[in-house]
Design a protein around this motif. Structure first.
Motif, PDB file in Angstrom:
ATOM      1  N   UNK A   1       0.828  -1.204   0.000  1.00 44.01           N
ATOM      2  CA  UNK A   1       0.000   0.000   0.000  1.00 44.01           C
ATOM      3  C   UNK A   1       0.868   1.261   0.000  1.00 44.01           C
ATOM      4  N   UNK A   2       2.081   1.138   0.528  1.00 38.47           N
ATOM      5  CA  UNK A   2       2.945   2.297   0.672  1.00 38.47           C
ATOM      6  C   UNK A   2       3.843   2.511  -0.547  1.00 38.47           C
ATOM      7  N   UNK A   3       4.344   1.450  -1.130  1.00 38.20           N
ATOM      8  CA  UNK A   3       5.323   1.562  -2.209  1.00 38.20           C
ATOM      9  C   UNK A   3       5.064   0.475  -3.244  1.00 38.20           C
ATOM     10  N   UNK A   4       4.968   0.813  -4.529  1.00 42.05           N
ATOM     11  CA  UNK A   4       4.723  -0.209  -5.551  1.00 42.05           C
ATOM     12  C   UNK A   4       5.817  -1.267  -5.536  1.00 42.05           C
ATOM     13  N   UNK A   5       5.409  -2.517  -5.551  1.00 46.95           N
ATOM     14  CA  UNK A   5       6.378  -3.594  -5.568  1.00 46.95           C
ATOM     15  C   UNK A   5       5.763  -4.821  -6.223  1.00 46.95           C
ATOM     16  N   UNK A   6       6.615  -5.776  -6.570  1.00 45.36           N
ATOM     17  CA  UNK A   6       6.138  -7.015  -7.170  1.00 45.36           C
ATOM     18  C   UNK A   6       6.408  -7.068  -8.658  1.00 45.36           C
ATOM     19  N   UNK A   7       5.977  -8.152  -9.314  1.00 43.29           N
ATOM     20  CA  UNK A   7       6.277  -8.343 -10.736  1.00 43.29           C
ATOM     21  C   UNK A   7       5.424  -7.467 -11.643  1.00 43.29           C
ATOM     22  N   UNK A   8       6.030  -7.018 -12.733  1.00 47.59           N
ATOM     23  CA  UNK A   8       5.320  -6.260 -13.762  1.00 47.59           C
ATOM     24  C   UNK A   8       5.881  -6.687 -15.118  1.00 47.59           C
ATOM     25  N   UNK A   9       5.045  -7.330 -15.922  1.00 50.77           N
ATOM     26  CA  UNK A   9       5.468  -7.790 -17.244  1.00 50.77           C
ATOM     27  C   UNK A   9       4.881  -6.858 -18.303  1.00 50.77           C
ATOM     28  N   UNK A  10       5.762  -6.259 -19.099  1.00 49.35           N
ATOM     29  CA  UNK A  10       5.372  -5.276 -20.102  1.00 49.35           C
ATOM     30  C   UNK A  10       5.717  -5.819 -21.487  1.00 49.35           C
TER      31      UNK A  10
ATOM     32  N   UNK B   1       9.978  -3.044  -7.852  1.00 41.86           N
ATOM     33  CA  UNK B   1       9.212  -3.631  -8.956  1.00 41.86           C
ATOM     34  C   UNK B   1      10.136  -4.532  -9.762  1.00 41.86           C
ATOM     35  N   UNK B   2       9.728  -5.782  -9.940  1.00 44.21           N
ATOM     36  CA  UNK B   2      10.496  -6.751 -10.736  1.00 44.21           C
ATOM     37  C   UNK B   2       9.968  -6.693 -12.168  1.00 44.21           C
ATOM     38  N   UNK B   3      10.657  -5.958 -13.019  1.00 41.85           N
ATOM     39  CA  UNK B   3      10.160  -5.685 -14.371  1.00 41.85           C
ATOM     40  C   UNK B   3      10.643  -6.734 -15.360  1.00 41.85           C
ATOM     41  N   UNK B   4       9.718  -7.209 -16.186  1.00 38.36           N
ATOM     42  CA  UNK B   4      10.033  -8.095 -17.306  1.00 38.36           C
ATOM     43  C   UNK B   4       9.510  -7.450 -18.579  1.00 38.36           C
ATOM     44  N   UNK B   5      10.333  -7.433 -19.629  1.00 33.85           N
ATOM     45  CA  UNK B   5       9.902  -6.882 -20.910  1.00 33.85           C
ATOM     46  C   UNK B   5       9.845  -7.985 -21.953  1.00 33.85           C
ATOM     47  N   UNK B   6       8.741  -8.052 -22.685  1.00 32.91           N
ATOM     48  CA  UNK B   6       8.564  -9.020 -23.766  1.00 32.91           C
ATOM     49  C   UNK B   6       8.416  -8.218 -25.059  1.00 32.91           C
ATOM     50  N   UNK B   7       9.452  -8.232 -25.885  1.00 36.61           N
ATOM     51  CA  UNK B   7       9.428  -7.488 -27.139  1.00 36.61           C
ATOM     52  C   UNK B   7       8.958  -8.418 -28.256  1.00 36.61           C
ATOM     53  N   UNK B   8       7.796  -8.092 -28.799  1.00 38.62           N
ATOM     54  CA  UNK B   8       7.132  -9.013 -29.728  1.00 38.62           C
ATOM     55  C   UNK B   8       6.192  -8.195 -30.599  1.00 38.62           C
TER      56      UNK B   8
ATOM     57  N   UNK C   1      -5.254 -13.377 -20.368  1.00 42.36           N
ATOM     58  CA  UNK C   1      -4.724 -14.635 -19.868  1.00 42.36           C
ATOM     59  C   UNK C   1      -3.377 -14.450 -19.186  1.00 42.36           C
ATOM     60  N   UNK C   2      -3.026 -13.196 -18.850  1.00 37.95           N
ATOM     61  CA  UNK C   2      -1.817 -12.852 -18.097  1.00 37.95           C
ATOM     62  C   UNK C   2      -0.526 -13.227 -18.824  1.00 37.95           C
ATOM     63  N   UNK C   3      -0.566 -13.231 -20.153  1.00 35.41           N
ATOM     64  CA  UNK C   3       0.690 -13.378 -20.880  1.00 35.41           C
ATOM     65  C   UNK C   3       1.566 -12.134 -20.686  1.00 35.41           C
ATOM     66  N   UNK C   4       0.934 -11.025 -20.319  1.00 37.40           N
ATOM     67  CA  UNK C   4       1.628  -9.811 -19.903  1.00 37.40           C
ATOM     68  C   UNK C   4       0.638  -8.993 -19.080  1.00 37.40           C
ATOM     69  N   UNK C   5       1.163  -8.075 -18.274  1.00 39.11           N
ATOM     70  CA  UNK C   5       0.302  -7.212 -17.464  1.00 39.11           C
ATOM     71  C   UNK C   5      -0.092  -5.953 -18.224  1.00 39.11           C
ATOM     72  N   UNK C   6       0.852  -5.430 -18.995  1.00 39.58           N
ATOM     73  CA  UNK C   6       0.670  -4.162 -19.691  1.00 39.58           C
ATOM     74  C   UNK C   6       1.186  -4.314 -21.114  1.00 39.58           C
ATOM     75  N   UNK C   7       0.506  -3.666 -22.053  1.00 35.65           N
ATOM     76  CA  UNK C   7       0.989  -3.634 -23.438  1.00 35.65           C
ATOM     77  C   UNK C   7       1.063  -2.193 -23.914  1.00 35.65           C
TER      78      UNK C   7
END
Length: 297
Positions: A86-95, A120-127, A135-141
């Motif tokens: 609630x205080x600071x953004x954290x966790x996985x984020x797949x873009x 924030x644990x960032x993952x980038x999928x370049x496609x 279906x959560x193949x990514x969080x953000x596009x």
């Protein structure tokens, strides 16, 4: 249905074999096989066709897999939201975004984002295709067209123009075209046709027609189904190509020629599932992008 057996079934359906599913679940191949057999007995239905090369879902198995996949996708999304601070953004984020935009514009700016939000644990999928956000193949596009999937939230980020570029080496050897008609005497690199990936705009190869005479159609020196590949070919000195204008600030080794010749506009969207509407990771990443876009205009 027994939850543990359903979890094992989902892993087997994803992996395509008992052995690979066992590796994912940290179970023996025999233990996985017993769980699947017990699930089939309880349902009184076969879920897999077994053969020497692996497993194939039966019609009933396909139906169960579709439901199980939706359930585990929703659970993963819920878990991410529950564990977010609630205080600071954290966790996985797949873009996910296109290869060119991700490689040339986004990746060089990611350090600034992670300096601001190191948790924030960032993952980038370049496609260049479309991953299934539902279906959560990514969080953000970050997409070069409005989303076609239902239940996705979209935010317009920017509008890009297509400009014409060449390398200094190419222009030194072949001369600088001063009118669109001059392109008849130059090497043109265009977007190649690939049915698996939609082009960024409908008339992506407009440079072949700009100033051309119908009786003398232009033929490209190279076709590439990826803007980043086109960029690399232009940078090597092979020829001239139309590319998005975000390259003007990122590709300082290229020359913008025929500045009066403008191509189609491309609207860029920030897209994410409805379930992640209140995610702080999504919010701070969106605001970061808007700030960086404003800086680069």
């Amino acid at each position: 249905m027994d939850w543990d057996k359903l979890r094992v079934f989902h892993a087997v359906a994803e992996a395509g074999s008992f052995t690979h599913a066992g590796e994912v679940l940290n179970l023996s191949q025999s233990a996985v096989s017993r769980q699947i057999s017990a699930l089939e007995e309880s349902l009184n239905l076969p879920l897999f066709h077994r053969h020497a090369r692996g497993l194939i879902l039966t019609e009933q198995g396909e139906l169960l897999y579709k439901t199980a996949r939706e359930i585990f996708s929703k659970l993963a999304m819920t878990e991410a939201l529950l564990t977010e601070s609630r205080e600071r953004p954290q966790g996985p984020l797949k873009v996910t975004t296109t290869v060119a935009f991700g490689s040339l514009w986004l990746t060089p700016r990611i350090k600034d984002f992670l300096d601001l939000y190191p948790d924030i644990a960032l993952t980038m999928v370049l496609y260049d295709g479309e991953l299934d956000l539902a279906m959560r193949e990514a969080d953000v596009a970050i997409r070069m067209m409005p989303p076609r999937q239902p239940d996705l939230i979209q935010r317009h980020l920017l509008t890009m123009n297509y400009n014409v570029y060449a390398s200094p080496e190419y222009l030194k050897k072949h001369g600088v075209p001063t009118t669109p008609e001059d392109l008849d005497n130059h090497h043109i690199i265009v977007y190649g046709d690939d049915a698996r990936v939609s082009p960024p705009v409908s008339n992506v190869n407009w440079l072949l027609e700009a100033g051309a005479q119908p009786a003398r159609p232009r033929h490209p020196v190279l076709e590439v189904n990826n803007i980043y590949g086109i960029y690399r070919a232009v940078k090597s000195g092979l020829g001239i190509a139309a590319m998005p204008d975000y390259l003007s600030t990122e590709a300082d080794a290229l020359v913008n020629i025929l500045p009066e010749l403008k191509g189609p506009k491309v609207d860029v969207y920030f897209v994410y599932p409805e379930e992640l509407r209140h995610s702080k990771r999504i919010t701070v990443f969106r605001d970061f992008l808007l700030h960086k876009i404003q800086e680069s205009l």
